[in-house]
Design a protein around this motif. Structure first.
Motif, PDB file in Angstrom:
ATOM      1  N   LEU A 155      22.831  -2.495 -35.284  1.00 40.41           N
ATOM      2  CA  LEU A 155      22.736  -1.063 -35.563  1.00 40.41           C
ATOM      3  C   LEU A 155      21.389  -0.491 -35.123  1.00 40.41           C
ATOM      4  CD1 LEU A 155      24.446  -0.847 -39.079  1.00 40.41           C
ATOM      5  CD2 LEU A 155      25.351  -0.048 -36.890  1.00 40.41           C
ATOM      6  N   LYS A 156      20.315  -1.259 -35.295  1.00 39.57           N
ATOM      7  CA  LYS A 156      18.997  -0.792 -34.875  1.00 39.57           C
ATOM      8  C   LYS A 156      18.901  -0.673 -33.362  1.00 39.57           C
ATOM      9  CE  LYS A 156      16.144  -2.243 -38.797  1.00 39.57           C
ATOM     10  NZ  LYS A 156      15.102  -3.165 -39.280  1.00 39.57           N
ATOM     11  N   HIS A 157      19.587  -1.566 -32.649  1.00 37.13           N
ATOM     12  CA  HIS A 157      19.547  -1.535 -31.190  1.00 37.13           C
ATOM     13  C   HIS A 157      20.702  -0.730 -30.597  1.00 37.13           C
ATOM     14  CE1 HIS A 157      16.813  -4.854 -32.086  1.00 37.13           C
ATOM     15  NE2 HIS A 157      16.299  -4.672 -30.881  1.00 37.13           N
ATOM     16  N   LYS A 158      21.513  -0.133 -31.476  1.00 42.49           N
ATOM     17  CA  LYS A 158      22.559   0.802 -31.075  1.00 42.49           C
ATOM     18  C   LYS A 158      23.547   0.225 -30.063  1.00 42.49           C
ATOM     19  CE  LYS A 158      19.604   4.797 -32.011  1.00 42.49           C
ATOM     20  NZ  LYS A 158      18.985   6.031 -31.506  1.00 42.49           N
ATOM     21  N   HIS A 159      23.927  -1.038 -30.288  1.00 40.78           N
ATOM     22  CA  HIS A 159      25.011  -1.584 -29.466  1.00 40.78           C
ATOM     23  C   HIS A 159      25.918  -2.453 -30.353  1.00 40.78           C
ATOM     24  CE1 HIS A 159      22.799  -5.425 -29.365  1.00 40.78           C
ATOM     25  NE2 HIS A 159      21.744  -4.719 -29.025  1.00 40.78           N
TER      26      HIS A 159
END
Length: 266
Positions: A155-159
């Protein structure tokens, strides 16, 4: 009946359940919970049958290193399947079914250790049952923490992958983790208490190091739960403390059995 047949049946069903769940998640399609539960329950029944045949002895209960690993894996899967009825923890099974597959085959094909059959009082048997249940519940907590770590990272790296998109919200995942931790810590407390009440001579039974490491693990989990309640610990800090306590607990049980049965032969 020889335990080979139910062991192989359990392994095949675990593999089928994990493959079905993994394929559906990869395709980002809905998992049929009834099919998954049916495969899991059937695998668990064969697993339990195999364990019963391998652990039963005329002189008592045979519980060597691989028997214990297989028994704890079966307990973990049982607890998770029961939890699935009320809370969304089906994704844990993607990690637990391979664990069941591995332990049931290792128990069947690896050479046995030098453990002696257990023929003890009901108090000692209750202590063993509490210990296994506590280890099982805390094992679920560790797998939950690993999934939480993966979810947070993606979620933090949006993938987010297809697996992560099937997870409950991050806050729900974290609440589930601490629910498992509270339950596991409570069971571990009862296990240590029952050991203090019913085990007479720790030194004669080579249990000092196991008891000390289990107590240290209990302290680690207690600090973590206090930190959550008083300081609002969450995220990576909670995961690190969870893994630290679990490592101590596994070292206490499996480390001591490994050394005693395969190195010292006692």
């Amino acid at each position: 009946m020889h335990p080979l047949l139910p062991s192989l049946a359990a392994a095949c069903l675990y593999a089928a359940a994990a493959s079905y769940q993994g394929l559906r998640l990869k395709q980002r399609s809905t998992i049929n919970r009834r099919i998954l539960a049916m495969l899991g329950v059937l695998a668990l029944l064969f697993h339990a049958s195999s364990l019963f045949m391998q652990m039963s002895a005329p002189s008592g209960l045979y519980l060597d290193f691989f028997n214990a690993a297989s028994l704890i894996a079966a307990a973990v899967i049982l607890l998770t399947l029961l939890a699935c009825v009320r809370i969304p923890v089906e994704n844990l099974l993607l990690l637990l079914f391979p664990l069941g597959f591995l332990t049931v085959l290792l128990d069947q094909f690896m050479p046995a250790g030098t453990s002696m059959p257990i023929n003890e009082s009901p108090g000692i048997l209750a202590h063993i049952l509490l210990s296994i249940t506590a280890y099982g519940m805390l094992t679920i907590a560790v797998f939950q923490s690993l999934l939480l770590l993966l979810q947070d990272h993606q979620l933090k790296h949006k993938h987010p992958s297809g697996l992560i998109k099937n997870f409950p919200p991050l806050q729900t995942m974290e609440s589930l983790l601490f629910g498992f931790l509270w339950a596991g810590w409570g069971l571990l407390s009862l296990s240590l208490l029952s050991g203090a009440l019913f085990i007479n001579d720790l030194f004669a039974q080579h249990l000092v190091h196991k008891t000390l490491l289990s107590f240290f693990a209990w302290v680690v989990f207690a600090v973590l739960l206090w930190g959550r309640h008083q300081l609002g610990w969450r995220g990576h800090k909670a995961i690190r403390w969870t893994l630290a306590g679990f490592c101590l607990l596994m070292l206490a049980y499996f480390g001591s059995k490994l050394v005693r049965e395969f190195i010292l032969h006692i």
